[in-house]
Write a protein that holds these residues in place. Structure first.
Motif, PDB file in Angstrom:
ATOM      1  N   GLN A 194     -23.900  24.995  83.944  1.00 55.22           N
ATOM      2  CA  GLN A 194     -24.446  24.705  82.636  1.00 55.22           C
ATOM      3  C   GLN A 194     -23.296  24.515  81.645  1.00 55.22           C
ATOM      4  O   GLN A 194     -22.520  25.421  81.378  1.00 55.22           O
ATOM      5  N   VAL A 195     -23.177  23.314  81.121  1.00 54.35           N
ATOM      6  CA  VAL A 195     -22.152  22.983  80.124  1.00 54.35           C
ATOM      7  C   VAL A 195     -22.868  22.416  78.906  1.00 54.35           C
ATOM      8  O   VAL A 195     -23.567  21.401  79.008  1.00 54.35           O
ATOM      9  N   THR A 196     -22.724  23.095  77.783  1.00 56.56           N
ATOM     10  CA  THR A 196     -23.456  22.748  76.552  1.00 56.56           C
ATOM     11  C   THR A 196     -24.954  22.608  76.810  1.00 56.56           C
ATOM     12  O   THR A 196     -25.610  21.731  76.235  1.00 56.56           O
ATOM     13  N   GLY A 197     -25.470  23.437  77.695  1.00 56.41           N
ATOM     14  CA  GLY A 197     -26.897  23.421  77.985  1.00 56.41           C
ATOM     15  C   GLY A 197     -27.346  22.342  78.941  1.00 56.41           C
ATOM     16  O   GLY A 197     -28.552  22.182  79.171  1.00 56.41           O
ATOM     17  N   LEU A 198     -26.416  21.602  79.524  1.00 53.69           N
ATOM     18  CA  LEU A 198     -26.759  20.509  80.436  1.00 53.69           C
ATOM     19  C   LEU A 198     -26.336  20.865  81.857  1.00 53.69           C
ATOM     20  O   LEU A 198     -25.300  21.502  82.065  1.00 53.69           O
ATOM     21  N   PRO A 199     -27.121  20.438  82.871  1.00 50.99           N
ATOM     22  CA  PRO A 199     -26.715  20.665  84.258  1.00 50.99           C
ATOM     23  C   PRO A 199     -25.625  19.679  84.664  1.00 50.99           C
ATOM     24  O   PRO A 199     -25.833  18.467  84.664  1.00 50.99           O
ATOM     25  N   VAL A 200     -24.451  20.198  84.986  1.00 48.27           N
ATOM     26  CA  VAL A 200     -23.278  19.371  85.267  1.00 48.27           C
ATOM     27  C   VAL A 200     -22.723  19.741  86.643  1.00 48.27           C
ATOM     28  O   VAL A 200     -22.661  20.917  86.995  1.00 48.27           O
ATOM     29  N   ALA A 201     -22.340  18.731  87.402  1.00 47.78           N
ATOM     30  CA  ALA A 201     -21.784  18.973  88.736  1.00 47.78           C
ATOM     31  C   ALA A 201     -20.469  19.740  88.630  1.00 47.78           C
ATOM     32  O   ALA A 201     -19.700  19.539  87.692  1.00 47.78           O
ATOM     33  N   PRO A 202     -20.174  20.633  89.591  1.00 45.84           N
ATOM     34  CA  PRO A 202     -18.869  21.301  89.611  1.00 45.84           C
ATOM     35  C   PRO A 202     -17.746  20.269  89.653  1.00 45.84           C
ATOM     36  O   PRO A 202     -17.936  19.139  90.119  1.00 45.84           O
ATOM     37  N   VAL A 203     -16.565  20.667  89.186  1.00 46.12           N
ATOM     38  CA  VAL A 203     -15.451  19.724  89.047  1.00 46.12           C
ATOM     39  C   VAL A 203     -15.129  18.989  90.349  1.00 46.12           C
ATOM     40  O   VAL A 203     -14.988  17.757  90.334  1.00 46.12           O
ATOM     41  N   PRO A 204     -15.002  19.665  91.514  1.00 40.06           N
ATOM     42  CA  PRO A 204     -14.646  18.908  92.717  1.00 40.06           C
ATOM     43  C   PRO A 204     -15.649  17.800  93.047  1.00 40.06           C
ATOM     44  O   PRO A 204     -15.256  16.686  93.419  1.00 40.06           O
ATOM     45  N   ARG A 205     -16.959  18.088  92.888  1.00 35.26           N
ATOM     46  CA  ARG A 205     -17.961  17.061  93.193  1.00 35.26           C
ATOM     47  C   ARG A 205     -17.928  15.952  92.152  1.00 35.26           C
ATOM     48  O   ARG A 205     -17.991  14.754  92.495  1.00 35.26           O
ATOM     49  N   ALA A 206     -17.820  16.311  90.872  1.00 39.18           N
ATOM     50  CA  ALA A 206     -17.748  15.296  89.819  1.00 39.18           C
ATOM     51  C   ALA A 206     -16.515  14.419  90.013  1.00 39.18           C
ATOM     52  O   ALA A 206     -16.549  13.200  89.784  1.00 39.18           O
ATOM     53  N   LEU A 207     -15.419  15.029  90.460  1.00 39.28           N
ATOM     54  CA  LEU A 207     -14.179  14.292  90.697  1.00 39.28           C
ATOM     55  C   LEU A 207     -14.369  13.275  91.824  1.00 39.28           C
ATOM     56  O   LEU A 207     -13.958  12.112  91.708  1.00 39.28           O
ATOM     57  N   ALA A 208     -14.997  13.707  92.916  1.00 38.81           N
ATOM     58  CA  ALA A 208     -15.225  12.791  94.038  1.00 38.81           C
ATOM     59  C   ALA A 208     -16.115  11.623  93.619  1.00 38.81           C
ATOM     60  O   ALA A 208     -15.856  10.472  93.991  1.00 38.81           O
ATOM     61  N   ASP A 209     -17.155  11.895  92.824  1.00 41.17           N
ATOM     62  CA  ASP A 209     -18.038  10.816  92.381  1.00 41.17           C
ATOM     63  C   ASP A 209     -17.323   9.868  91.423  1.00 41.17           C
ATOM     64  O   ASP A 209     -17.619   8.668  91.403  1.00 41.17           O
ATOM     65  N   ALA A 210     -16.386  10.388  90.626  1.00 41.39           N
ATOM     66  CA  ALA A 210     -15.615   9.522  89.738  1.00 41.39           C
ATOM     67  C   ALA A 210     -14.637   8.667  90.535  1.00 41.39           C
ATOM     68  O   ALA A 210     -14.515   7.457  90.304  1.00 41.39           O
ATOM     69  N   VAL A 211     -13.946   9.274  91.494  1.00 44.17           N
ATOM     70  CA  VAL A 211     -12.960   8.552  92.304  1.00 44.17           C
ATOM     71  C   VAL A 211     -13.626   7.463  93.138  1.00 44.17           C
ATOM     72  O   VAL A 211     -13.032   6.404  93.383  1.00 44.17           O
ATOM     73  N   ALA A 212     -14.864   7.690  93.542  1.00 45.73           N
ATOM     74  CA  ALA A 212     -15.564   6.702  94.372  1.00 45.73           C
ATOM     75  C   ALA A 212     -15.685   5.348  93.683  1.00 45.73           C
ATOM     76  O   ALA A 212     -15.804   4.322  94.349  1.00 45.73           O
ATOM     77  N   ARG A 213     -15.627   5.330  92.354  1.00 45.37           N
ATOM     78  CA  ARG A 213     -15.785   4.081  91.609  1.00 45.37           C
ATOM     79  C   ARG A 213     -14.458   3.513  91.121  1.00 45.37           C
ATOM     80  O   ARG A 213     -14.451   2.526  90.388  1.00 45.37           O
ATOM     81  N   LEU A 214     -13.360   4.156  91.483  1.00 42.08           N
ATOM     82  CA  LEU A 214     -12.052   3.753  90.961  1.00 42.08           C
ATOM     83  C   LEU A 214     -11.230   3.035  92.020  1.00 42.08           C
ATOM     84  O   LEU A 214     -11.194   3.446  93.174  1.00 42.08           O
TER      85      LEU A 214
END
Length: 370
Positions: free
Chosen positions: A176-196
């Motif tokens: 929970q970040v600012t009240g929003l459900p947010v993926a943990p950093v490693p998963r968010a990082l992998a999803d970001a890298v997938a598009r780069l």
């Protein structure tokens, strides 16, 4: 409270007055539209609007060009005519992704399930998630045209507008970040890298993840492996740079731990050998008089080398067992422990140094610079 349903009158005990009994199954009277627009939540789904007595036809009328509302995403309405804020766009994306499962009505806090969230099974990921976590190398939220949102693989949703759907077989436990459900950093990082495709951008993201203390290299490599991204040369190069930098950073923290916590100076970065015999292995710090060693455990799976990794880890275990049979105490320290619990790690080393007086003398070894 306004009640549109029937009211039944019953005689009181005294036989005098009559008290109204409310039918709690009756629908609520519609709230004035201006009260909805002025409320704390200015992004609602059609289902939520219906719960407030606003029909689909009325909502459509309000969302006509020049009207007071606007439709941000299919089934999701912004209750004012101006540009949406980043927070409103994020809420809209989550509501759009969750509406089929929750009927557009947020799950109540405390609801049970594997991913209890006010937005059902929808989790912000990718660059937006990294920005919410506090990354400085990702774009600010207002500059992002779309937000990535994770949903279960079988969900029948399309990317549209500012919502970019990312399907996954296993939904991560959101933070929970600012009240929003947010993926943990490693998963968010992998999803970001997938598009780069840009190697420098990938390297910058991975470096900030570790240098900024958001996660450790092993977690990053695990997620990149699970996402099948380690067959891309620019990602492999970035990971190798990440592992080398994380090693340097861990060594720096080890030096600082010894200095800040008053431990005696060791021999740094040495190799041990038996006199006239084979090498026993490399160590990051060694106290010859006490026969105590510290080894940084920075192992992480390297791209494309699972058999090699297993062989390396087996050799690592054999080295430790051999040293301990010779009477040398080996303290293993991970980069995460050095970062988060340096004082405790210093206490472990100090205890090992003090306990050396009660042990049998260790075998004689030759100490040479590495």
């Amino acid at each position: 409270m306004f009640v549109d349903g029937p009211v039944t009158r019953v005689r009181g005990r005294s036989g005098g007055g009559k008290l109204p009994v409310m039918n709690h199954n009756a629908p609520l009277s519609p709230r004035p539209l201006h009260q909805l627009a002025d409320g704390p939540r200015r992004v609602l789904t059609h289902a939520q609007l219906r719960a407030h007595g606003v029909s689909a036809a009325k909502a459509g009328e309000q969302c006509r060009p020049g009207g007071p509302w606007q439709q941000l995403l299919p089934g999701v309405v912004l209750l004012h005519p101006g540009p949406p804020t980043s927070e409103e766009r994020l809420h809209a994306v989550l509501l759009y992704a969750a509406r089929e499962r929750t009927g557009g009505v947020p799950v109540q806090p405390g609801a049970r399930g594997p991913h209890p969230s006010a937005f059902g099974e929808a989790v912000i990921t990718g660059p937006a998630a990294l920005t919410l976590h506090g990354f400085s190398s990702t774009p600010p939220l207002p500059s992002l045209d779309a937000f990535d949102v994770l949903v279960p693989r079988l969900r029948r949703l399309r990317s549209t507008g500012c919502a970019r759907i990312v399907r996954t077989a296993v939904l991560p436990e959101p933070e929970q970040v600012t009240g929003l459900p947010v993926a943990p950093v490693p998963r968010a990082l992998a999803d970001a890298v997938a598009r780069l495709e840009d190697a420098e951008t990938v390297r910058r993201l991975l470096t900030e993840a570790v240098r900024g203390g958001f996660c450790d290299p092993a977690a990053v490599v695990r997620e990149l492996t699970a996402a099948k991204l380690l067959n891309r040369p620019h990602v492999v190069d970035a990971v190798n740079s990440l592992l080398a930098e994380s090693r340097t950073l861990a060594e720096s923290r080890l030096y600082r731990m010894v200095h800040d916590h008053g431990l005696p100076d060791p021999c740094w970065n040495v190799e041990l050998r038996l006199p006239g015999g084979p090498r026993l292995g490399s160590l990051d710090a060694y106290w010859p008089e006490q026969s105590v060693a510290v080894e940084l455990d920075t192992r992480a799976p390297r791209p494309g080398g699972r058999p090699d990794d297993e062989a390396e880890w087996a050799e690592h275990a054999r080295k430790r067992e051999h040293l301990e049979r010779l009477g040398i105490t080996v303290v293993h320290v991970t980069p995460r422990r050095l970062r988060d619990t340096a004082e405790q790690q210093a206490a472990v080393v100090r205890t090992a140094l003090m306990a050396s007086a009660d042990r049998d003398p260790a075998a004689y070894v030759v100490v040479v610079p590495r």
